[in-house]
Design a protein around this motif. Structure first.
Motif: not given
Lengths: 63, 393
Positions: B47, B97-98, B101, B330-331, B337-339, B341, B345-346, B349
């Protein structure tokens, strides 16, 4: 008191997923806090959201 | 001399037994190009590396962690092609990325849920019509995420044979260089043509939105489209295939999922943790000297982060070696992890939350149609899973 740094945020959405009553994402996906002083019922979820935030954009003031 | 990354598994679900060394969460690692770098297998250190931008993601600095075929165009040591932001650092990475998102927020992905449910039901209906036995990968695990990402991006699903084939070649470790180059050229050409067509006929989809935004060149749009298309279906598809295999070999847990005794959202996180399909993890290269875990990682040294090992670190997860759908996972670092990630992912899920439960409720007697040891495993691919999963019901 929650500090959310939108310059650091990368819009992963972990906060909105973990504590949706406290965090949301705007149209660009960046973090928005819905309340500055979340109630005690949200404390655990907020702590978890801060811990999970991948970019380090979230802080609990005083921590 | 440092050892190479262990890759030989004892069974389909556990990482290679000699991968993690609890006494040494950070140890030296021999990279295939002869470099001696580092391997992180502990959760906390993994991490820390992923969150630290001094550990660069730039393709110029990257090294292979296992020997694999690379294309001439996109390979470690060369600059990342335009739009290929997975292999860039801030601020280049941030700019791309911006722009994306907003398309993958928790709320937008939740709004997609009814459509995902519909797609899942249609594929279950088709399985029912065809009858057993069937290959769950080609009937369910691959087409569902593939169709969802196509609709989101605005890629015609009818063209799937072409891009699914190209994508599979590009993720294979042992394709020939000629085949890999041809697959990359084919996919690039296909997406460039698609971007051109969308300029003339914009629709309500992600690629049209990026084109209309006017901030990206044609090459950047192709790079982004390629990343999202490949990432959008290979990853979730393998979680659905391998996850179903795992549930079929843990029937009591499949029962808990079917009957609602375990929470579907939690179950998905545990499957992500336990299976960790990004089997070789990810690598970073120190852009400057960095202290880590009592060692100094020198500028230019590469660090391999083993996601499967970190996700089974007993310091972080209770009973890390067991699949327990009711456990608190979780976790986990399955999405990184980090920028960097995972952007999607959503979406992943939602797809998994819908798909596993619907599959086991529709076919309560679902079972393997071959002995478990005959299920072909994706040891030969960047993303782990099963090549096929013969099932009956």
């Amino acid at each position: 008191m929650i500090e959310a740094d939108r310059d650091i945020c990368i819009g992963a959405g972990m906060c909105a997923l973990t504590a949706p009553e406290v965090f949301d994402q705007d149209d660009d996906g960046l973090v928005v806090t819905l309340t500055d002083e979340p109630g005690p019922e949200s404390t655990d979820a907020v702590k978890e959201a801060v811990q999970l935030c991948p970019s380090g954009a979230l802080r609990l003031a005083g921590s | 001399m440092a050892a190479v990354l262990p890759t030989r598994r004892d069974n389909p679900f556990d990482p290679p037994p000699d991968l993690a060394d609890e006494e040494r969460p950070l140890r030296r690692l021999a990279f295939p190009d002869g470099h001696t770098g580092w391997l992180v297998t502990g959760y906390a250190l993994a991490r820390a590396v992923l969150a630290d931008v001094r550990f660069s993601s730039r393709l110029e600095l990257r090294r292979q962690v296992v020997r694999r075929t690379e294309t001439d165009e996109i390979r470690p040591g060369k600059p990342a092609p335009p739009g290929f932001f997975i292999a860039m650092d801030p601020p280049d990475h941030t700019r791309y990325r911006r722009l994306l998102t907003g398309q993958f927020t928790v709320r937008r992905m939740n709004q997609l849920r009814p459509r995902v449910e519909q797609i899942v039901d249609e594929h279950l209906d088709a399985m029912e019509r065809t009858g057993p036995p069937t290959d769950l990968v080609s009937a369910f695990a691959l087409p569902i995420p593939s169709l969802v990402i196509c609709e989101l991006l605005g890629v015609p699903y009818a063209d799937r044979q072409r891009f699914q084939h190209d994508s599979a070649v590009l993720l294979s470790l042992d394709a020939t260089v000629e085949d890999a180059n041809a697959a990359l050229a084919s996919l690039t050409g296909y997406l460039a043509g698609l971007v051109e067509r969308k300029r003339g006929e914009p629709a309500d989809d992600l690629l049209s939105g990026l084109i209309e935004g006017g901030e990206l060149t044609g090459d950047e749009l192709v790079g982004i489209a390629m990343l999202l298309l490949i990432a959008g279906h290979e990853t979730t598809a393998n979680m659905l295939g391998l996850g179903t295999f795992a549930l079929l070999t843990h029937p009591d847990q499949a029962d808990d999922l079917r009957s609602g005794r375990v929470d579907e959202d939690k179950a998905v996180e545990e499957l992500l943790r336990w299976l960790s399909v990004i089997q070789f993890g990810t690598t970073r290269t120190a852009a400057e000297d960095v202290e880590l875990g009592g060692e100094v990682i020198r500028a230019g040294e590469s660090v391999a982060i083993s996601v499967p090992a970190a996700n089974r670190d007993p310091e972080r997860f209770a009973e890390p070696g067991s699949l327990d759908l009711g456990a608190d996972a979780h976790g986990h670092l399955a999405f990184g992890h980090g920028v960097h990630q995972c952007l999607g992912q959503q979406l992943a899920r939602i797809e998994m939350r819908v798909a596993y439960g619907a599959l086991f409720r529709r076919f309560p007697a679902l079972r393997l149609a071959v002995p478990p040891q005959e299920v072909p495993l994706r040891d030969d691919m960047s993303i782990y899973g099963v090549h096929s999963l013969p099932v009956e019901w």
